[in-house]
Design a protein around this motif. Structure first.
Motif, PDB file in Angstrom:
ATOM      1  N   VAL A 148      -5.620   3.188   7.183  1.00 60.72           N
ATOM      2  CA  VAL A 148      -5.579   2.320   8.362  1.00 60.72           C
ATOM      3  C   VAL A 148      -4.496   2.762   9.332  1.00 60.72           C
ATOM      4  O   VAL A 148      -4.731   2.928  10.536  1.00 60.72           O
ATOM      5  CB  VAL A 148      -5.348   0.842   7.961  1.00 60.72           C
ATOM      6  N   SER A 194      -7.697  -5.270  10.955  1.00 60.25           N
ATOM      7  CA  SER A 194      -7.926  -4.255   9.928  1.00 60.25           C
ATOM      8  C   SER A 194      -7.863  -4.878   8.538  1.00 60.25           C
ATOM      9  O   SER A 194      -7.190  -5.885   8.321  1.00 60.25           O
ATOM     10  CB  SER A 194      -6.883  -3.121  10.045  1.00 60.25           C
ATOM     11  N   TRP A 195      -8.574  -4.243   7.614  1.00 56.29           N
ATOM     12  CA  TRP A 195      -8.631  -4.694   6.225  1.00 56.29           C
ATOM     13  C   TRP A 195      -8.305  -3.513   5.315  1.00 56.29           C
ATOM     14  O   TRP A 195      -8.959  -2.475   5.377  1.00 56.29           O
ATOM     15  CB  TRP A 195     -10.027  -5.233   5.891  1.00 56.29           C
ATOM     16  N   TYR A 196      -7.270  -3.689   4.515  1.00 58.45           N
ATOM     17  CA  TYR A 196      -6.841  -2.646   3.589  1.00 58.45           C
ATOM     18  C   TYR A 196      -7.534  -2.826   2.233  1.00 58.45           C
ATOM     19  O   TYR A 196      -7.816  -3.944   1.799  1.00 58.45           O
ATOM     20  CB  TYR A 196      -5.327  -2.712   3.361  1.00 58.45           C
ATOM     21  N   THR A 197      -7.734  -1.718   1.576  1.00 51.05           N
ATOM     22  CA  THR A 197      -8.145  -1.649   0.164  1.00 51.05           C
ATOM     23  C   THR A 197      -9.322  -2.555  -0.180  1.00 51.05           C
ATOM     24  O   THR A 197      -9.265  -3.382  -1.088  1.00 51.05           O
ATOM     25  CB  THR A 197      -6.954  -1.971  -0.770  1.00 51.05           C
ATOM     26  N   VAL A 227     -11.179  -0.715   9.983  1.00 52.00           N
ATOM     27  CA  VAL A 227     -10.474  -1.017  11.233  1.00 52.00           C
ATOM     28  C   VAL A 227     -11.514  -1.500  12.235  1.00 52.00           C
ATOM     29  O   VAL A 227     -12.423  -0.761  12.601  1.00 52.00           O
ATOM     30  CB  VAL A 227      -9.740   0.214  11.792  1.00 52.00           C
ATOM     31  N   PRO A 259      -4.147   4.736   1.631  1.00 48.15           N
ATOM     32  CA  PRO A 259      -4.615   3.910   2.757  1.00 48.15           C
ATOM     33  C   PRO A 259      -4.651   4.718   4.047  1.00 48.15           C
ATOM     34  O   PRO A 259      -3.725   5.472   4.340  1.00 48.15           O
ATOM     35  CB  PRO A 259      -3.584   2.786   2.836  1.00 48.15           C
ATOM     36  N   GLY A 281     -12.168   6.406   4.074  1.00 51.19           N
ATOM     37  CA  GLY A 281     -11.782   6.643   2.685  1.00 51.19           C
ATOM     38  C   GLY A 281     -11.983   8.110   2.375  1.00 51.19           C
ATOM     39  O   GLY A 281     -12.153   8.936   3.285  1.00 51.19           O
ATOM     40  N   ASP A 338     -10.879   1.474   3.564  1.00 48.63           N
ATOM     41  CA  ASP A 338     -10.232   0.663   4.587  1.00 48.63           C
ATOM     42  C   ASP A 338     -11.203   0.398   5.728  1.00 48.63           C
ATOM     43  O   ASP A 338     -12.172   1.143   5.928  1.00 48.63           O
ATOM     44  CB  ASP A 338      -8.994   1.384   5.157  1.00 48.63           C
ATOM     45  N   CYS A 357       0.833  -1.204   0.000  1.00 39.63           N
ATOM     46  CA  CYS A 357       0.000   0.000   0.000  1.00 39.63           C
ATOM     47  C   CYS A 357       0.865   1.251   0.000  1.00 39.63           C
ATOM     48  O   CYS A 357       0.590   2.226  -0.694  1.00 39.63           O
ATOM     49  CB  CYS A 357      -0.913   0.000   1.229  1.00 39.63           C
ATOM     50  N   TYR A 398      -5.910   7.136  -4.350  1.00 37.85           N
ATOM     51  CA  TYR A 398      -6.321   6.574  -3.062  1.00 37.85           C
ATOM     52  C   TYR A 398      -5.128   6.431  -2.125  1.00 37.85           C
ATOM     53  O   TYR A 398      -4.051   5.987  -2.516  1.00 37.85           O
ATOM     54  CB  TYR A 398      -6.965   5.210  -3.274  1.00 37.85           C
TER      55      TYR A 398
END
Length: 388
Positions: A336, A357-360, A302, A334, A258, A300, A23, A332
């Motif tokens: 997070v 957490s989950w990115y993108t 969290v 990130p 975002g 993203d 990222c 974009y």
């Protein structure tokens, strides 16, 4: 049991580190520009100091309430009434402050006020104090007429012992990992109510700080399709981890972040009240991301846990102070790491406030997505919400 991350801050798994590196590499230019020309931000809030003060205030209020309730059990009629209510609840929490009367009610009301104030909530939240039996194995002794001890739910998941009080006001040290034969009432906070009120406070504070962007203006495309695309959670699971018997169910929420349609950073808190226990697969069919709110096809997430030491007003201000330094550079970025950097330091040592957490996430994301910390997964799919 409350879900708990298997890694601490600064010790991400190799998968997580790879995701972060990817990222960062993809957005290096944009991030550098954002850092070089930050927008004015509110005065920084010491989230760590706030969390420590909140934890101390909440713990003190719960402990006082535990002592007051324990002493009140010397009244045989009240003790029988509370026992009957606890047994009838079938493991659910009893609103003890609402059932109490006289001097006990006044003291519990004062404790309720202190807890709400410490968590950044107003008096409209109502009573947060709840009472429950520490473990199902204690029901038989309570039914047989044993007078229970009373303990406050511990704030530290690594605590080896807890303190319980008897009706004479005497303190007893109990093993935090093994439920005693002696029945014990646990004084806890109604996390469902606290979280719902807290997320409302967060939304208000983020909006005031300028983080939550304006609502999207309907486009010709949206009007033609009469609806909008979302990402829906079809399944979610958090890993198992041993917890003290005195802990209750988890209260989970997710911060989706975002860039909004107006180019400003936005954060949308999403309550997940069903996610009570780790080691269980939940199938909520819950909407996580409303893509009509976002400018880019990436966002993203969290995942957090409400644990009693959260001051939602100060947390929102701390997050806003960090996110407002990030500007839209036409690509974009990130978010997070920025959100994690705003969290109090002690959330990385004792309490499992940060879950994963989950990115993108993208509008097209589909299938099982594992969290960057390896603490759980979500199965998602695109879902179109039609307008009437």
């Amino acid at each position: 049991m409350r879900p708990r991350p298997t890694r601490r801050r600064g010790t991400l798994t190799a998968t997580a580190a790879t995701l972060v590196a990817l990222c960062a590499a993809q957005t290096l230019g944009a991030a550098s520009a954002a850092t070089a020309a930050p927008t004015p931000a509110p005065a920084p809030v010491s989230a760590s100091a706030s969390a420590a003060a909140t934890k101390a205030a909440v713990t003190s209020a719960q402990d006082r309430a535990a002592q007051d309730i324990a002493r009140s059990l010397g009244d045989a009629a009240w003790s029988r009434s509370l026992s009957a209510a606890t047994l009838k609840s079938g493991g659910a929490e009893v609103p003890v402050a609402e059932k109490a009367s006289g001097a006990l009610k006044s003291r519990l009301t004062a404790a309720d006020h202190d807890i709400a104030a410490a968590k950044g909530l107003d008096s409209k939240t109502g009573s947060l104090l709840r009472l429950r039996l520490g473990a199902p194995s204690m029901r038989a002794a309570l039914s047989a007429g044993a007078t229970p001890w009373v303990a406050a739910a511990v704030a530290d998941d690594d605590a080896a012992t807890i303190t319980a009080y008897d009706s004479q006001g005497r303190a007893h040290r109990l093993d935090a990992r093994k439920a005693p034969a002696q029945p014990v009432y646990v004084v806890d906070i109604d996390s469902t109510k606290a979280l719902a009120a807290g997320l409302d406070v967060m939304k208000q504070e983020l909006t005031k700080a300028g983080v939550e962007s304006a609502q999207p203006t309907p486009t010709h495309t949206m009007a033609a399709t009469a609806g909008f695309w979302t990402t829906k959670i079809t399944a979610v699971h958090l890993n198992d981890d041993e917890e003290p018997w005195i802990k209750g169910d988890a209260e989970i929420y997710t911060l989706v972040s975002g860039f909004g349609q107006d180019g400003k950073v936005r954060v949308d808190p999403v309550d997940m009240p069903y996610l009570d226990s780790d080691g269980t697969v939940y199938r909520p069919n819950q909407i996580l991301v409303n893509w009509s709110n976002y400018k880019y096809n990436l966002a993203d997430a969290v995942m957090m846990e409400e644990d009693g030491s959260t001051n939602y007003r100060d947390l929102a201000k701390a997050i806003a102070a960090v996110l407002l330094t990030i500007t839209d550079q036409g690509a974009y970025i990130p978010l997070v790491n920025a959100i994690l950097d705003a969290m109090p330091d002690d959330w990385w040592t004792d309490d499992p406030d940060y879950v994963d957490s989950w990115y993108t996430l993208a509008q097209q994301s589909r299938g099982t997505l594992y969290g960057a910390r390896g603490n759980g997964y979500m199965t998602v799919e695109p879902y179109f919400v039609e307008q009437f």
